[in-house]
Write an enzyme that holds these catalytic residues in place. Structure first.
Site, PDB file in Angstrom:
ATOM      1  N   ARG A 122      45.705  43.722 -18.439  1.00 31.85           N
ATOM      2  CA  ARG A 122      45.758  42.421 -17.754  1.00 31.85           C
ATOM      3  C   ARG A 122      47.020  42.256 -16.907  1.00 31.85           C
ATOM      4  NH1 ARG A 122      43.566  41.069 -22.833  1.00 31.85           N
ATOM      5  NH2 ARG A 122      41.377  40.418 -22.695  1.00 31.85           N
ATOM      6  N   LYS A 144      46.895  40.706  -2.073  1.00 29.56           N
ATOM      7  CA  LYS A 144      45.463  41.027  -2.093  1.00 29.56           C
ATOM      8  C   LYS A 144      45.291  42.491  -2.481  1.00 29.56           C
ATOM      9  CE  LYS A 144      43.292  37.849   1.199  1.00 29.56           C
ATOM     10  NZ  LYS A 144      42.492  37.783   2.440  1.00 29.56           N
ATOM     11  N   GLU A 152      47.469  45.088  13.870  1.00 31.18           N
ATOM     12  CA  GLU A 152      47.706  43.939  12.996  1.00 31.18           C
ATOM     13  C   GLU A 152      48.936  43.154  13.446  1.00 31.18           C
ATOM     14  OE1 GLU A 152      45.974  42.598  10.640  1.00 31.18           O
ATOM     15  OE2 GLU A 152      44.606  44.102   9.830  1.00 31.18           O
ATOM     16  N   LYS A 177      53.467  36.800   8.106  1.00 32.13           N
ATOM     17  CA  LYS A 177      52.630  36.821   6.908  1.00 32.13           C
ATOM     18  C   LYS A 177      53.335  36.135   5.745  1.00 32.13           C
ATOM     19  CE  LYS A 177      49.365  39.536   4.311  1.00 32.13           C
ATOM     20  NZ  LYS A 177      48.635  40.810   4.186  1.00 32.13           N
ATOM     21  N   GLU A 221      44.522  31.871  -0.487  1.00 35.10           N
ATOM     22  CA  GLU A 221      43.595  31.699   0.622  1.00 35.10           C
ATOM     23  C   GLU A 221      42.594  30.571   0.412  1.00 35.10           C
ATOM     24  OE1 GLU A 221      40.509  34.417   3.120  1.00 35.10           O
ATOM     25  OE2 GLU A 221      42.341  35.423   2.518  1.00 35.10           O
ATOM     26  N   ARG A 261      45.834  30.475   4.876  1.00 34.59           N
ATOM     27  CA  ARG A 261      45.901  31.933   4.855  1.00 34.59           C
ATOM     28  C   ARG A 261      44.701  32.581   5.530  1.00 34.59           C
ATOM     29  NH1 ARG A 261      47.649  35.985  -0.144  1.00 34.59           N
ATOM     30  NH2 ARG A 261      47.313  37.909   1.031  1.00 34.59           N
ATOM     31  N   ASN A 265      42.783  36.353   8.730  1.00 32.28           N
ATOM     32  CA  ASN A 265      41.524  37.090   8.903  1.00 32.28           C
ATOM     33  C   ASN A 265      41.110  37.188  10.368  1.00 32.28           C
ATOM     34  OD1 ASN A 265      41.089  37.546   6.127  1.00 32.28           O
ATOM     35  ND2 ASN A 265      40.236  35.484   5.890  1.00 32.28           N
ATOM     36  N   HIS A 307      38.879  39.917  11.707  1.00 30.98           N
ATOM     37  CA  HIS A 307      38.363  40.684  10.582  1.00 30.98           C
ATOM     38  C   HIS A 307      36.876  40.465  10.311  1.00 30.98           C
ATOM     39  CE1 HIS A 307      42.566  41.447   9.949  1.00 30.98           C
ATOM     40  NE2 HIS A 307      42.307  42.223   8.926  1.00 30.98           N
ATOM     41  N   HIS A 324      35.453  43.896  10.177  1.00 31.91           N
ATOM     42  CA  HIS A 324      34.888  44.460   8.952  1.00 31.91           C
ATOM     43  C   HIS A 324      33.423  44.816   9.136  1.00 31.91           C
ATOM     44  CE1 HIS A 324      38.017  42.807   5.840  1.00 31.91           C
ATOM     45  NE2 HIS A 324      38.452  43.858   6.505  1.00 31.91           N
ATOM     46  N   HIS A 365      40.723  50.978  10.460  1.00 32.41           N
ATOM     47  CA  HIS A 365      40.659  49.543  10.211  1.00 32.41           C
ATOM     48  C   HIS A 365      41.255  48.736  11.364  1.00 32.41           C
ATOM     49  CE1 HIS A 365      40.944  45.718   8.091  1.00 32.41           C
ATOM     50  NE2 HIS A 365      42.219  45.662   8.425  1.00 32.41           N
TER      51      HIS A 365
END
Length: 337
Positions: free
Chosen positions: A113, A135, A177, A211, A221, A225, A229, A232, A236, A249
């Site tokens: 955990r 993330k 980016e 960021k 998010e 936030r 994206n 994206h 994506h 990417h």
């Protein structure tokens, strides 16, 4: 220099400097069991420099590429931690690009955990964007980052000298980016790409600052936030349509940004920057496959709508919740790619 991400008890420092890996032992506690996770595309001297500072260090080298960011390799890392009886007092260090950071970070978040995670990004994409913010995720059934968590690192060590090892295409992939960060929040960062000589250190620093500010205001998010994206949703979709191969990417995100820039003059400036960086501005793609991937995107609301990030003018971003059909119109009816 040091940039601190202020998140209360989850705060951490980003060390941005040349040669930072060589003094890792001064920046973090290495006097414990340490598993260094890297891939076979990362120059071995980088992970070896980390191991040389770890009295109880071990290295796990995985195959390079997006196909490694999957549950079988997640399990392999967890098995390695279990094999050597790692405890919550021990540490997992990722040395590599975004794939290693995402995969190792998710393993660190899940094993017992949560154990300490240190991210050492060695690509421009990872240093500029993916190494901070917490993330962590793996891909499943060709869908990017669909299984994951928010889990902050204990430290990020961005050694600028690692970027010297990158081929030009990999460097440009990461810089996409940074262009994104400039478009949504920092006109001065965007302007750095229009200078005669690229100031890489300033580009990385300003990107990280963008960021950091966003993550501090919206760690998980729920609202702001989501502007990160930008590019994206369609990016994506393109990446998934290519079975996570063919384009990098950042290259896919670059394509995904262009139809979301509302100011035609700014779009033309962005295209010129992409051309300078040898990033794609068009191509032949399977639009049906992209459309199918968008349906599965995490940004889809599950009620026939999706949130798109638009840039009305330089340095500003806006979140638009629109019917999914609007994305289909962009794909099939508008001059795009």
């Amino acid at each position: 220099m040091t940039i601190t991400v202020h998140l209360g008890t989850r705060s951490y420092d980003i060390t941005l400097e040349r040669g930072a890996i060589g003094r890792l032992h001064q920046l973090v506690n290495l006097d414990r069991q340490v598993l260094v996770v890297t891939d076979d595309g990362v120059p071995s001297q980088l992970s070896q420099a980390v191991l040389d500072q770890c009295p109880q260090g071990r290295r796990l080298v995985l195959p390079q590429g997006e196909s490694t960011k999957t549950l079988p390799y997640f399990e392999r890392i967890c098995r390695e931690l279990l094999r050597y009886s790692f405890t919550r007092k021990d540490c997992l260090i990722a040395v590599g690009g975004g794939v290693m950071g995402d995969l190792a970070g998710f393993a660190a978040a899940s094993y017992m955990r949560g154990i300490d995670f240190i991210n050492i990004p060695t690509t421009a994409l990872a240093q500029i964007d993916s190494s901070i913010g917490g993330k962590v995720a793996v891909d499943l059934c060709g869908v990017k980052n669909i299984v994951g968590a928010f889990y902050q690192p204990k430290a990020v060590i961005a050694d600028l000298s690692a970027l010297d090892t990158l081929p030009p295409r990999q460097l440009s992939n990461g810089l996409a980016e940074a262009v994104k960060a400039g478009l949504i929040a920092d006109p001065q960062l965007f302007a750095l790409f229009e200078e005669e000589t690229l100031d890489l250190a300033s580009i990385v620093r300003r990107s990280l600052e963008v960021k950091r500010r966003v993550v501090e205001q919206d760690e998980t998010e729920h609202s702001l936030r989501a502007i990160l994206n930008f590019g994206h949703t369609l990016g994506h979709g393109i990446e998934s349509s290519l079975q996570l191969g063919g384009l990098y990417h950042g290259e896919c995100v670059a394509l995904g940004m262009l139809p979301m820039i509302e100011d035609p003059a700014l779009r033309e400036r962005t295209i010129k920057i992409f051309q300078r960086l040898s990033l794609p501005t068009g191509g032949s793609f399977n639009r049906e496959a992209i459309w199918e991937a968008v349906h599965k995107d995490k940004k889809s609301q599950g009620n026939g709508t999706i949130t798109l990030v638009k840039v009305p003018r330089l340095g500003q971003a806006r979140l638009d919740t629109v019917p999914l059909e609007r994305v289909r119109q962009i794909l099939f009816e508008e001059a795009w790619i």
